[in-house]
Design a protein around this motif. Structure first.
Motif, PDB file in Angstrom:
ATOM      1  N   LEU A 162       0.890  -1.154   0.126  1.00  0.00           N
ATOM      2  CA  LEU A 162      -0.074   0.156   0.024  1.00  0.00           C
ATOM      3  C   LEU A 162       0.773   1.403  -0.034  1.00  0.00           C
ATOM      4  CD1 LEU A 162      -2.849  -1.198   2.594  1.00  0.00           C
ATOM      5  CD2 LEU A 162      -2.813  -0.938  -0.068  1.00  0.00           C
ATOM      6  N   ASP A 191      -1.482   1.708  -3.929  1.00  0.00           N
ATOM      7  CA  ASP A 191      -2.562   1.346  -3.096  1.00  0.00           C
ATOM      8  C   ASP A 191      -3.554   0.505  -3.960  1.00  0.00           C
ATOM      9  OD1 ASP A 191      -4.255   3.162  -4.383  1.00  0.00           O
ATOM     10  OD2 ASP A 191      -4.574   4.634  -2.737  1.00  0.00           O
ATOM     11  N   TYR A 210      -7.898   0.910   0.353  1.00  0.00           N
ATOM     12  CA  TYR A 210      -7.556  -0.625   1.001  1.00  0.00           C
ATOM     13  C   TYR A 210      -8.721  -1.212   0.714  1.00  0.00           C
ATOM     14  CZ  TYR A 210      -6.778  -4.062   4.224  1.00  0.00           C
ATOM     15  OH  TYR A 210      -6.321  -5.346   4.768  1.00  0.00           O
TER      16      TYR A 210
END
Length: 157
Positions: free
Chosen positions: A17, A21, A57
């Protein structure tokens, strides 16, 4: 007594990430002048002056890939704060971010939502016990009420 295992975003995923991401964007670190951002890497609030980043995420997508299932329409991604550099990870006892209303969302082993519950401040442990009393529940996600953001995952122990 049942133990509920709280899971922050793990180091390997954080490394990914911090590069790119789950929306395909590069991380943009900033200095958090005020502090208070809920960090999903160490499950605490940021302190003034710490370097953080807001990244996209997809928690269910990543869980499903490891479990070998298809999250289908339940796949979603959203913003989470993380330290811009590696940190030591979680250090606290008890459920983090328990000072406000939260949603506990239950999931099956197939990655399907089994329901959710609005939880009063201080009542997360009871909500976990209720969720895991159902044998169909594989894990739960704790989410913020006001924005619906993912905070962390919990599994039975």
């Amino acid at each position: 007594m049942t133990t509920h295992l709280v899971h922050a975003i793990g180091p390997a995923v954080l490394k990914e990430l911090r590069s790119t991401d789950d929306a395909g964007r590069r991380m943009v670190p900033v200095t958090d002048d005020e502090g208070g951002a809920p960090l999903r890497c160490c499950l605490r609030r940021s302190r003034p002056g710490e370097r953080v980043a807001l990244v996209s995420y997809a928690p269910l997508r990543r869980w499903a890939a490891g479990a070998g299932v298809d999250p289908g329409a339940y796949d979603e991604q959203g913003p989470v704060f993380v330290h811009a550099e590696e940190c030591d990870g979680p250090a606290g006892d008890g459920p983090p971010f328990d000072e406000a209303h939260r949603v506990v969302r239950r999931y099956s082993a197939e990655g399907r939502i089994l329901g959710g519950r609005l939880v009063e401040p201080g009542d997360l442990e009871a909500a976990f016990a209720q969720a895991f009393a159902d044998p169909a529940v594989e894990f739960v996600q704790v989410r913020a009420v006001e924005y619906g953001c993912f905070l962390y995952e919990v599994r039975g122990g």
